[in-house]
Every structure is written in C-alpha cells, then in structure tokens.
Scaffold this motif. Sequence first.
Motif, short mmCIF file in Angstrom:
data_model
loop_
_atom_site.label_atom_id
_atom_site.label_comp_id
_atom_site.label_asym_id
_atom_site.label_seq_id
_atom_site.Cartn_x
_atom_site.Cartn_y
_atom_site.Cartn_z
N LEU A 162 0.92 -1.33 0.01
CA LEU A 162 -0.03 -0.11 -0.15
C LEU A 162 0.94 1.34 0.31
CD1 LEU A 162 -2.81 1.26 -0.15
CD2 LEU A 162 -2.99 1.03 2.52
N ILE A 163 1.95 1.02 0.46
CA ILE A 163 2.94 2.37 0.65
C ILE A 163 3.64 2.54 -0.77
CG2 ILE A 163 5.01 3.22 1.56
CD1 ILE A 163 4.55 1.60 4.16
N ASN A 164 3.82 1.58 -1.21
CA ASN A 164 4.37 1.72 -2.68
C ASN A 164 3.49 2.09 -3.70
OD1 ASN A 164 6.84 0.79 -2.27
ND2 ASN A 164 6.48 -1.49 -2.59
N GLU A 165 1.90 1.74 -3.54
CA GLU A 165 1.02 2.08 -4.23
C GLU A 165 0.74 3.81 -3.92
OE1 GLU A 165 -3.78 2.10 -4.38
OE2 GLU A 165 -2.68 0.20 -3.85
N MET A 166 0.82 4.21 -2.89
CA MET A 166 0.43 5.65 -2.42
C MET A 166 1.58 6.49 -3.08
SD MET A 166 -1.32 5.19 1.12
CE MET A 166 -1.77 7.02 1.09
N GLU A 167 2.70 5.95 -3.01
CA GLU A 167 4.00 6.91 -3.52
C GLU A 167 3.54 6.93 -5.06
OE1 GLU A 167 7.84 4.83 -2.45
OE2 GLU A 167 7.57 5.39 -0.41
N GLN A 168 3.21 6.27 -5.69
CA GLN A 168 2.76 6.46 -6.99
C GLN A 168 1.88 7.41 -7.15
OE1 GLN A 168 4.99 5.45 -9.20
NE2 GLN A 168 6.27 4.32 -7.51
N THR A 169 0.87 7.50 -6.20
CA THR A 169 -0.56 7.98 -6.72
C THR A 169 -0.64 9.35 -6.07
OG1 THR A 169 -1.35 6.74 -4.79
CG2 THR A 169 -2.02 5.99 -7.12
N VAL A 170 0.02 9.45 -4.73
CA VAL A 170 -0.08 10.74 -3.91
C VAL A 170 1.12 11.15 -3.38
CG1 VAL A 170 -2.35 10.29 -3.21
CG2 VAL A 170 -0.65 9.68 -1.62
N GLY A 171 2.32 10.54 -4.13
CA GLY A 171 3.46 11.06 -3.51
C GLY A 171 4.06 10.48 -2.04
N MET A 172 5.20 10.84 -1.50
CA MET A 172 5.76 10.51 -0.39
C MET A 172 5.42 11.41 1.00
SD MET A 172 9.70 9.82 -1.46
CE MET A 172 10.27 9.19 -0.20
N SER A 173 5.30 10.71 2.00
CA SER A 173 5.03 11.43 3.40
C SER A 173 6.20 10.77 4.32
CB SER A 173 3.61 11.36 3.72
OG SER A 173 3.42 9.72 4.19
N GLU A 174 6.19 11.79 5.25
CA GLU A 174 7.37 11.39 6.47
C GLU A 174 7.05 10.17 7.10
OE1 GLU A 174 8.93 13.34 10.62
OE2 GLU A 174 8.28 14.88 8.98
N LYS A 175 5.61 10.03 7.51
CA LYS A 175 5.16 9.18 8.13
C LYS A 175 5.45 7.88 7.42
CE LYS A 175 1.21 7.65 11.24
NZ LYS A 175 -0.08 7.79 11.44
N ARG A 176 4.84 7.76 6.29
CA ARG A 176 4.86 6.45 5.43
C ARG A 176 6.46 5.98 5.19
NH1 ARG A 176 2.87 7.98 0.82
NH2 ARG A 176 1.50 9.56 1.35
N GLU A 177 7.25 7.03 4.89
CA GLU A 177 8.70 6.75 4.85
C GLU A 177 9.27 6.14 5.96
OE1 GLU A 177 12.88 8.99 3.80
OE2 GLU A 177 10.93 10.22 4.29
N MET A 178 8.78 6.68 7.15
CA MET A 178 9.39 6.07 8.34
C MET A 178 8.76 4.47 8.46
SD MET A 178 8.17 6.95 12.32
CE MET A 178 6.61 6.31 12.11
N TYR A 179 7.63 4.13 8.10
CA TYR A 179 6.94 2.89 8.31
C TYR A 179 8.00 2.07 7.08
CZ TYR A 179 2.90 3.85 10.84
OH TYR A 179 1.95 4.45 11.89
N LYS A 180 8.19 2.49 5.98
CA LYS A 180 8.64 1.78 4.87
C LYS A 180 10.54 1.50 5.52
CE LYS A 180 9.24 1.42 0.00
NZ LYS A 180 8.82 2.20 -1.30
N LEU A 181 10.93 2.47 6.04
CA LEU A 181 12.13 2.06 6.59
C LEU A 181 12.22 1.05 7.61
CD1 LEU A 181 13.68 5.54 6.81
CD2 LEU A 181 13.97 4.08 5.07
N GLN A 182 11.22 1.25 8.61
CA GLN A 182 11.04 -0.06 9.67
C GLN A 182 10.81 -1.35 8.88
OE1 GLN A 182 8.03 1.04 12.38
NE2 GLN A 182 7.71 -1.33 13.00
#
Length: 454
Positions: A162-182
């Motif tokens: 879902l994070i990857n999908e949202m990066e393509q549709t709405v761009g990056m966010s600090e919170k999702r980036e933190m989750y992704k790194l985790q």
Amino acid sequence: MKFKILFCGALLSGSLLIPGTLHAQEPKEPDQVALANDEFENNFFEALKQKGIENYDKAIKSLEKCLAKDPQNAVVLHELGKNYLSLKNYPEAEKAFLKARDLDPNNRWYWQSLYDVYYETKDFNKSIPVVQKLTEWRKQYYQEDLVSLYMYTQQFDKALDLINEMEQTVGMSEKREMYKLQILSDSKYRKPQKETLEEAIKKNPKEESNYLELIYLYSESNQEQKAQEVAKKLEKEIPGSDWAQVSLFKFNLNNNDGKKAAESMFRVLDSKKIDRKIKHRVLNEFLIYASNNPQYMGDLDKAVGYFEDDKQVNVPKEIGKFFFSKNRYPEAIKYFERGLIQKPDDIETVELLLYTYTEAAQYDRLLKKSEEYIELYPTQARLYYFAGLASNQQKQYPKAKHYLETGIDFVVEDPELELKITKQLVDTYTALGDNKKKNEMAQRQAKLEKSKSN
C-alpha cells in the motif's frame, strides 16, 4: 491516527424525515395516526435534546421508545449507538452501529461510527475491513489509516504494497517513509526489494522515489559504494533532484570534501520538497564537521540563517549548547546571542548566555547583560546571582551587595543556587569589612554545604 469527524448524524441521513413513518402500518383513524407520529417524533427529538446536554442515559431511554415502534429504523439505531459510545459502553455501541450499517450499508457515517468504536478500543483487526470500506468514499485519507493499521497488526507485506501504491498516486510522506524504513530494516524484505527497485529504475529512470529507496537499502547493508553510484545516477537522470543532494552531502562529508558537502547542504536547505527534520539532520552533521574544520565555520553561520523562522527548534541556541559542551565559549556566546534574537523571551537561553560569559571571564558583558535582564525579569533569582558575581569580580562591592541580597530573597527550593549566592555574599561582606554579616553568611554556607553532602 485519524481525524475525528464531527457531524449531526441524525440530520445527515436522508432517511430521517419523520422516522416513525418510514414503514407501512395498518390503517388507523386519522387522529390515532397523528398521535402515534407525534409520540415517535417527540421521543426522537427529546433524545437529541438530552444528548446535546450530555444526558446520555435519558437519550437512550427516549430512543428505545422509538425503537419499540420502529425496530428497523437505521437512523434511530445510529443515534442509539452514538449515545452508548459517549458513555463508553462499547459493546452496545458496536451492536447498534452494526444493525444500522446492515440496514443501510451505503451510509458512510454508519461505517465511520463503527470505526470510532474500534479506534477507541484499539481493536485494530476489526478496524481494517471497516477502513477498507471507508476508502470507497475518501480513498487517500483512509488509506493513510490503513497503512498504520497494517503496521499495528504486523501485516508488513500489505503495508509495504500500500505504501508503494500511494507513493505512485499521491507521493511520499514522512510517516509512510518511516514505516517503510522500519519494514525494510528486516533483511527478508531487502533483497527482493532491491531487485524490484533496480528493475523499476530501468523501466522508469525519471521516478525519483525508486532511487531514494535503493540508496537507503544499500546504505543499510553497508554497501556505500553502490549507494553512491545510485545517487550519482539519480543526479544524472534528474539533474534538479534535491533528494540526490541529501545522499551526496553524506558521501562528500565521508570523503572529507567540505566544499562539495557545503554545496549539497545549501541545495538541501533551499529545497521546498525536503522535510525540515532531514534539514536539521544535515545541519547537525555539518556542524560536527565544521567544528573540526574551522575553515567551514562561515558556511555553518550561513546555514543557521535558514532556520530563523523555525517555530519548533531554536537552532542557534542548540548550536550554542554544542559549542558550550566543547568549552568553546566564543562560539557558544555568538550562537546564544543569535538564539535570543530569534526568541528574546527564552529565559533558559538568557541563563545559558550569562553562564557562558562567566566561564569566559567576560565580567563586563556579564554585568551589563544581567542588569538588562533583571529589568525584564525582576523576580529571577539567578539573574541577581550573575549580576552580583560580575560586580564582585569588578570590585563593585556595594552593587554586588545590592544584587545578591535581593536575589537570595527570590530563591525558592533551589539549595544549589542559594549556596552560590551565599558564597558570593561572604566575599562581598569580606571586601566591605562587614564581619558580622560575613560570619552569618559563612555559617549559612557551612549549613548548606553540610545539607548538600547528606
């Protein structure tokens, strides 16, 4: 995690006109029909009135009277659930909301109310299908919640997708980036993710986010050379990429190329895309570098200027603390003074500055500045201590006596400060030849020191 939606649920539903007339009934005399409808409406609006003044139990009783006449009324059931929710009676609230939702599954507010129950009870597993349904109405908004719910329930594969999908549709966010790194900190996700990203870069070399993730993965696995290659490729493919400069900044520092590191830093600080926290991190790393390489202190001064409007962190003050901890008092003084320009009423910065003047033996500046701040903060005992100390050092003993005697009266539950002022008063009375008061203060000093040692 979520934005609390406020609404008048009873009035938003199209099914509420006169709730008691929604279902066909046996023919009755006109007067009987009017009385029945009046009774239903009166009970319903009495419930709304009682809920408005937080008499939830009375509201529930009125709603139950409505349900006795019309047990399949979704609007009444929803109102009933809201009153139970206000009473934190979560099982009954859930039961009422579920019935309302089953009767009218296309009403968004019934789903939202169910989510309210599960959110307050932290039942994340039950929340997930509800939030998935809510995305039909507000996709991006509820997708953010869904990512968090997947993380809380350790469904990392779904969260990453879902994070990857949202990066393509709405761009990056600090919170999702933190989750992704985790997620990617787990080695089982790294290798396939690297391969996926490398393939994605080949297919679409202008997609910035793929480079950034790949740089992170290589850095995390200590493949710095590969990370640098990706950063350079990003800079080549997207020359205007600000994010490439974040990685290049780090590489340039590691290679001891201060000039190029400074250039990358200013690109990062100028960027509107890069989060302020990342900018703080870049500045902190350059601060450490410049403190060991004084020829770059001018670049540090310039960089600090980028944070003049920062309402959350007083950057000059924090840099002043850094230099103070290194006993580099001239630099500490400069940055504490800048910090007070940025936030003049920060009493902690005032005291840090005065303490630094003391450590640097700049007693003339200490006296002048402490006197200025006594005018502004006439009950701050520590300011009088600094003024008295500076006066003693400059042999202005009557002035020292005035400040120290005034200051000691303002000390409240601070034995350490009281001891410091007392010691200064011993010196003052000694210099003034007042042996009686000198002996009194000496006794007080001994008592305070004994208490401190115990």
